[in-house]
Design a protein around this motif. Structure first.
Motif, PDB file in Angstrom:
ATOM      1  N   ARG A 362       0.860  -1.192   0.000  1.00 25.31           N
ATOM      2  CA  ARG A 362       0.000   0.000   0.000  1.00 25.31           C
ATOM      3  C   ARG A 362       0.887   1.230   0.000  1.00 25.31           C
ATOM      4  O   ARG A 362       1.904   1.274   0.717  1.00 25.31           O
ATOM      5  N   ILE A 363       0.518   2.254  -0.744  1.00 25.05           N
ATOM      6  CA  ILE A 363       1.428   3.389  -0.891  1.00 25.05           C
ATOM      7  C   ILE A 363       1.557   4.217   0.379  1.00 25.05           C
ATOM      8  O   ILE A 363       2.512   4.968   0.524  1.00 25.05           O
ATOM      9  N   LEU A 373       6.181  10.433  -7.716  1.00 21.40           N
ATOM     10  CA  LEU A 373       6.123  10.407  -9.177  1.00 21.40           C
ATOM     11  C   LEU A 373       5.278   9.233  -9.673  1.00 21.40           C
ATOM     12  O   LEU A 373       4.543   9.354 -10.658  1.00 21.40           O
ATOM     13  N   ASP A 374       5.380   8.084  -9.003  1.00 23.04           N
ATOM     14  CA  ASP A 374       4.540   6.936  -9.369  1.00 23.04           C
ATOM     15  C   ASP A 374       3.059   7.276  -9.225  1.00 23.04           C
ATOM     16  O   ASP A 374       2.233   6.931 -10.076  1.00 23.04           O
ATOM     17  N   LEU A 389     -14.935   7.823 -15.635  1.00 26.98           N
ATOM     18  CA  LEU A 389     -14.041   6.901 -14.925  1.00 26.98           C
ATOM     19  C   LEU A 389     -12.905   7.614 -14.196  1.00 26.98           C
ATOM     20  O   LEU A 389     -12.253   7.037 -13.331  1.00 26.98           O
ATOM     21  N   ARG A 390     -12.648   8.860 -14.576  1.00 28.62           N
ATOM     22  CA  ARG A 390     -11.422   9.525 -14.134  1.00 28.62           C
ATOM     23  C   ARG A 390     -11.318   9.693 -12.628  1.00 28.62           C
ATOM     24  O   ARG A 390     -10.276   9.431 -12.031  1.00 28.62           O
ATOM     25  N   GLU A 391     -12.381  10.162 -12.006  1.00 34.85           N
ATOM     26  CA  GLU A 391     -12.299  10.534 -10.593  1.00 34.85           C
ATOM     27  C   GLU A 391     -11.865   9.352  -9.739  1.00 34.85           C
ATOM     28  O   GLU A 391     -10.978   9.469  -8.900  1.00 34.85           O
ATOM     29  N   ARG A 392     -12.483   8.204  -9.945  1.00 33.23           N
ATOM     30  CA  ARG A 392     -12.130   7.018  -9.170  1.00 33.23           C
ATOM     31  C   ARG A 392     -10.734   6.507  -9.539  1.00 33.23           C
ATOM     32  O   ARG A 392      -9.937   6.161  -8.673  1.00 33.23           O
ATOM     33  N   ASP A 397      -4.230   4.210  -7.107  1.00 26.71           N
ATOM     34  CA  ASP A 397      -3.018   3.801  -6.398  1.00 26.71           C
ATOM     35  C   ASP A 397      -3.228   3.771  -4.888  1.00 26.71           C
ATOM     36  O   ASP A 397      -2.542   3.048  -4.170  1.00 26.71           O
ATOM     37  N   TYR A 398      -4.170   4.558  -4.400  1.00 23.08           N
ATOM     38  CA  TYR A 398      -4.413   4.616  -2.956  1.00 23.08           C
ATOM     39  C   TYR A 398      -5.267   3.460  -2.459  1.00 23.08           C
ATOM     40  O   TYR A 398      -5.144   3.051  -1.306  1.00 23.08           O
TER      41      TYR A 398
END
Length: 405
Positions: A362-363, A373-374, A389-392, A397-398
């Motif tokens: 998990r980040i 940067l990732d 789809l963008r918002e989700r 990564d979280y």
């Protein structure tokens, strides 16, 4: 458990990749495989055709046991930096015994011998590269000429075309192993039937990823069915139905244009790898380009290869300056897990004791400029998706846990 490491992009994973993976295990006697895989953006300076989670699932279904992410700061760089970051990540796990990669030559001896002499590049070698670049050739060609010249002077002539893309990467992997004094043993498998850049198909089962991407964009997904494992096709089809596929530079071109409009040439000169007034050439060309390919066609010269220009434009899109790159660091700062099988879970348990870097799933477990940067790469990648789809996806990564089989 004897373990082989592979360095991959799987854009997408095809039958040639599956063959390489099977042969890597067979030839090294490995019981398990660890893949270091590029994330959302790739070494050629382009977005992956489908996201890293989909490609992780492809890898696991093809026989990889543990998939680790190659950080953005290495994944989108030239062959030397890309290969070092990948090898350093495998080395840091403490569980990889061998590294097996494809090459045009299919021979490891010349790479190992030359690598020992190129751990610290002699000034004469660097001079040869500069001279070749000044003559107007591309960097891969200049590097190949310098290697051949240096090898001959040392009585180590490889007798192969070093400037072939996989030969260059293979030599880079061997140099990285030498620099790290790594116990990992290198091995190579000859690439056959489809070259790295080959855009046409000459076999009924094997085609390059380049050719497959061309088929997808010019025809449709079903056209690649004979050339990919069934699992790859099913995964791509699933993501296509969900609106996540296929991704291309054209989806990010408006953002690149906005970036150029909002900046002056002198603000671009600090972007990574922008040298020799290239920023002026880009700014002058941009207003006349109606698409990404149109921009590239106008920018490309004998000196500036397609891949190098794509990387420069990607750095521009991210405003990736030399200062930001230096802040991120030149050594991997963590090992990020993207997915694993049951056997991969066993490797992770071993890595808790043997890894020289933090292993994260998990980040939130690590704070570092390299990881920042990732995360930004994931957010930018989401901007190429349909609006709903963008918002989700920007925050994926979280919340995304490693893919498990």
């Amino acid at each position: 458990m004897k373990t082989v490491g592979v360095v991959v992009e799987y854009n997408p994973l095809h039958n040639g990749h599956a063959y390489h993976l099977q042969e890597s295990k067979r030839q090294t006697g490995a019981e398990a495989a660890v893949a270091v895989m590029s994330g959302h953006f790739l070494q050629r300076g382009e977005p992956a055709i489908v996201n890293k989670w989909a490609r992780t699932e492809m890898a696991l279904r093809a026989g990889v046991d543990l998939v680790l992410e190659l950080p953005f700061v290495f994944a989108v760089r030239n062959a030397e930096i890309f290969s070092y970051g990948a090898v350093a990540t495998l080395h840091a796990t403490g569980v990889v015994d061998t590294l097996c990669f494809g090459s045009e030559s299919g021979k490891i001896d010349w790479m190992v011998k030359l690598a020992r002499h190129l751990t610290v590049e002699p000034e004469s070698f660097k001079d040869k590269i500069r001279q070749a670049l000044d003559s107007g050739v591309s960097y891969p060609t200049a590097y190949g000429l310098a290697v051949n010249d240096f090898a001959a002077s040392q009585g180590l002539s490889p007798g192969v075309n070093v400037s072939e893309p996989n030969n260059i990467l293979g030599l880079g992997y061997c140099v990285a192993l030498e620099r790290l004094k790594s116990p990992i043993v290198p091995a190579t498998i000859q690439r056959t039937k489809a070259g790295y850049h080959q855009s046409h198909i000459t076999d009924n089962r094997i085609a390059s990823a380049t050719a497959l991407r061309k088929l997808i964009f010019e025809k449709d997904l079903s056209a690649i069915k004979p050339y990919v494992p069934g699992a790859t096709y099913d995964i791509l089809n699933r993501f296509a139905v969900a609106g996540h596929f296929p991704m291309s530079w054209d989806l990010f071109f408006p953002y690149l244009q906005s970036m150029m409009i909002a900046n002056q040439p002198d603000e671009l000169q600090f972007i990574l790898e922008i040298t020799e007034g290239l920023e002026n050439r880009i700014m002058k060309t941009m207003p006349h380009a109606g698409s990404f390919d149109s921009l590239m066609d106008q920018l490309k010269t004998k000196r500036y290869t397609w891949n190098r220009l794509q990387r420069v434009l990607l750095y521009t899109l991210f405003r990736l300056t030399r200062e930001k790159t230096a802040r991120a660091g030149s050594e991997p700062a963590y090992i990020r897990v993207l997915g694993f099988t049951d056997k991969g879970r066993s490797l992770l348990r071993k890595m808790k004791d043997k890894s020289s870097l933090p292993v994260i799933t998990r980040i939130g477990q690590v704070k570092h400029p390299m990881l920042d940067l990732d995360i930004r790469a994931g957010m930018m990648y989401a901007m190429g998706l349909p609006e709903q789809l963008r918002e989700r996806e920007k925050l994926r990564d979280y919340w995304q846990a490693p893919v498990q089989l």
